[in-house]
Write a protein that holds these residues in place. Structure first.
Motif, mmCIF file in Angstrom:
data_model
loop_
_atom_site.group_PDB
_atom_site.id
_atom_site.type_symbol
_atom_site.label_atom_id
_atom_site.label_comp_id
_atom_site.label_asym_id
_atom_site.label_seq_id
_atom_site.Cartn_x
_atom_site.Cartn_y
_atom_site.Cartn_z
ATOM 1 N N MET A 1 -15.470 12.160 55.291
ATOM 2 C CA MET A 1 -15.470 11.617 53.645
ATOM 3 C C MET A 1 -16.536 10.393 53.763
ATOM 4 O O MET A 1 -16.578 9.924 54.537
ATOM 5 C CB MET A 1 -13.816 11.634 53.122
ATOM 6 N N PRO A 2 -17.703 10.426 53.144
ATOM 7 C CA PRO A 2 -18.859 9.808 52.944
ATOM 8 C C PRO A 2 -18.353 8.583 53.439
ATOM 9 O O PRO A 2 -17.097 7.930 51.832
ATOM 10 C CB PRO A 2 -19.861 9.927 51.685
ATOM 11 N N THR A 3 -19.198 7.645 54.374
ATOM 12 C CA THR A 3 -18.418 5.938 53.909
ATOM 13 C C THR A 3 -18.712 5.498 51.987
ATOM 14 O O THR A 3 -17.972 4.209 52.023
ATOM 15 C CB THR A 3 -19.336 5.459 54.707
ATOM 16 N N GLY A 4 -19.465 5.710 51.344
ATOM 17 C CA GLY A 4 -19.992 5.326 50.080
ATOM 18 C C GLY A 4 -18.999 5.055 49.652
ATOM 19 O O GLY A 4 -18.594 4.935 48.368
ATOM 20 N N MET A 5 -17.899 6.426 49.701
ATOM 21 C CA MET A 5 -16.647 6.978 48.634
ATOM 22 C C MET A 5 -15.638 6.080 48.676
ATOM 23 O O MET A 5 -14.993 5.406 48.078
ATOM 24 C CB MET A 5 -16.716 8.237 48.860
ATOM 25 N N TRP A 6 -15.828 5.554 49.474
ATOM 26 C CA TRP A 6 -14.571 4.071 49.962
ATOM 27 C C TRP A 6 -14.456 2.884 49.082
ATOM 28 O O TRP A 6 -14.201 2.724 48.428
ATOM 29 C CB TRP A 6 -14.243 3.598 50.984
ATOM 30 N N TRP A 7 -16.265 2.431 48.760
ATOM 31 C CA TRP A 7 -16.498 1.414 47.302
ATOM 32 C C TRP A 7 -15.844 1.779 45.998
ATOM 33 O O TRP A 7 -15.516 1.023 45.523
ATOM 34 C CB TRP A 7 -17.869 1.542 47.346
ATOM 35 N N PHE A 8 -15.835 3.312 45.719
ATOM 36 C CA PHE A 8 -15.409 3.996 44.455
ATOM 37 C C PHE A 8 -13.878 4.281 44.551
ATOM 38 O O PHE A 8 -13.568 3.454 43.231
ATOM 39 C CB PHE A 8 -15.782 5.094 44.580
ATOM 40 N N ILE A 9 -13.115 3.719 45.642
ATOM 41 C CA ILE A 9 -11.751 4.706 45.442
ATOM 42 C C ILE A 9 -10.963 2.623 45.850
ATOM 43 O O ILE A 9 -10.433 2.625 44.466
ATOM 44 C CB ILE A 9 -11.446 5.212 46.886
ATOM 45 N N GLY A 10 -12.049 1.879 46.291
ATOM 46 C CA GLY A 10 -11.879 0.286 46.535
ATOM 47 C C GLY A 10 -11.766 -0.248 44.528
ATOM 48 O O GLY A 10 -10.965 -0.851 44.432
ATOM 49 N N ALA A 11 -12.719 0.263 44.189
ATOM 50 C CA ALA A 11 -13.368 0.008 42.483
ATOM 51 C C ALA A 11 -11.932 0.496 41.705
ATOM 52 O O ALA A 11 -11.170 0.104 40.725
ATOM 53 C CB ALA A 11 -14.327 0.931 42.148
ATOM 54 N N ALA A 12 -11.502 2.181 41.729
ATOM 55 C CA ALA A 12 -10.351 2.276 41.344
ATOM 56 C C ALA A 12 -9.157 2.006 41.146
ATOM 57 O O ALA A 12 -8.132 1.935 40.524
ATOM 58 C CB ALA A 12 -10.329 4.090 41.383
ATOM 59 N N CYS A 13 -9.369 0.997 43.059
ATOM 60 C CA CYS A 13 -7.725 0.152 43.311
ATOM 61 C C CYS A 13 -8.171 -0.854 42.281
ATOM 62 O O CYS A 13 -6.567 -1.449 41.678
ATOM 63 C CB CYS A 13 -7.896 -0.126 44.125
ATOM 64 N N GLY A 14 -8.786 -1.536 42.361
ATOM 65 C CA GLY A 14 -8.968 -2.815 42.022
ATOM 66 C C GLY A 14 -8.973 -2.581 39.884
ATOM 67 O O GLY A 14 -8.361 -3.750 39.009
ATOM 68 N N GLN A 15 -9.053 -0.967 39.597
ATOM 69 C CA GLN A 15 -8.751 -1.264 38.143
ATOM 70 C C GLN A 15 -7.419 -0.798 37.835
ATOM 71 O O GLN A 15 -6.772 -1.220 36.994
ATOM 72 C CB GLN A 15 -9.804 0.030 37.204
ATOM 73 N N LEU A 16 -6.899 -0.259 38.797
ATOM 74 C CA LEU A 16 -5.426 -0.298 38.425
ATOM 75 C C LEU A 16 -4.451 -1.763 38.971
ATOM 76 O O LEU A 16 -3.814 -1.352 37.864
ATOM 77 C CB LEU A 16 -5.338 0.508 39.669
ATOM 78 N N LEU A 17 -5.416 -2.451 39.609
ATOM 79 C CA LEU A 17 -4.429 -3.561 40.106
ATOM 80 C C LEU A 17 -5.014 -4.470 38.779
ATOM 81 O O LEU A 17 -3.622 -5.517 38.526
ATOM 82 C CB LEU A 17 -5.257 -4.404 41.382
#
Length: 267
Positions: A1-17
């Motif tokens: 998985m591309p490293t940059g994808m973690w930034w988007f997953i982190g942003a998605a988790c931030g939106q959820l929280l």
């Protein structure tokens, strides 16, 4: 998985929280009623089950005074004047019965809608319902979670096993967002505590003969919905189409428990 994808997953988790935190934030207007204050049954029903539940409790109160009765084909019809009541929801519901209506249609009639909307604004001001803007923002944030994950997979150019890994990693916040969105509570924590406390104080009785107070019947219907309808007003609930699951009338109580109760009749 591309490293940059973690930034988007982190942003998605931030939106959820952020959405969850927004829904759990207490209203600054009020902390809800004091423990000894019991809102009207229609208000409690609105907190528990929304517009339909509030209209149902109003119909129960009207039926107890002989103002409404079950019509043909699981409808409700007016059966005279509304009686001595100043309750706006009861008056609005009765005023909407120009002819017989099914419960679902009755709840959407302008007279009933306006009355319930006024009650909803009062509960919002009391800190028992979420402000509309807060709910809208929370829904928008939750809806952005899957979009953020999908945008990340596209922006990072993930393919093959990398794409599969990105989708697996993003699946958890997406699923959590979907669960929260489906169970998005319009009622605040103060309202949920109020309902839970009242259910502890007023457990649903085993037999209808234990309750002779018509107001308590309304309260039980507000707190428990279908089981209380099936217990206290089996004929009116069945013939008027008030039950979500009509068979509940026959399953909940043995035949010997189906005698007359306060406010009920053959409909």
């Amino acid at each position: 998985m591309p490293t940059g994808m973690w930034w988007f997953i982190g942003a998605a988790c931030g939106q959820l929280l952020l959405a969850v935190a927004l829904l759990r934030t207490r209203s600054k207007e009020s902390e809800g009623p004091r423990p000894d204050d019991v809102p009207p049954p229609q208000a409690l029903a609105l907190l528990r089950g929304g517009r339909r539940a509030a209209v149902t409790v109003a119909l129960v109160a009207l039926h107890q005074r002989g103002a409404v009765a079950a019509g043909r084909k699981h409808t409700i019809r007016a059966n005279g004047g509304p009686g001595r009541t100043r309750d706006p929801v009861q008056l609005g519901v009765h005023g909407a019965l120009h002819r017989a209506f099914a419960l679902r249609d009755l709840a959407l009639r302008p007279e009933a809608r306006r009355a319930v909307d006024v009650l909803r604004r009062e509960l919002r001001g009391a800190g028992l319902l979420q402000p509309p803007a807060r709910l809208w923002v929370a829904r928008a944030l939750l809806g952005c979670v899957p979009l953020t994950v999908a945008a990340g997979a596209y922006a990072t150019g993930a393919t093959g096993t990398g794409l599969a890994g990105a989708l697996v990693a993003g699946a958890l916040p997406v699923l959590l967002a979907a669960v929260v969105l489906l169970r998005l509570p319009p009622a605040t924590r103060a309202a949920r505590r109020l309902l839970a406390g009242l259910r502890d104080r007023y457990p649903l009785p085993a037999h209808r003969r234990e309750v002779t107070d018509g107001w308590l019947v309304q309260l039980y219907v507000a707190l428990y919905g279908d089981p209380a309808l099936a217990l206290f007003l089996p004929h009116f609930s069945r013939d008027g189409g008030l039950l979500d699951r009509p068979g509940e009338v026959d399953r909940n109580r043995p035949p010997q428990e189906r005698g007359p109760v306060p406010g009920d009749g053959a409909g």
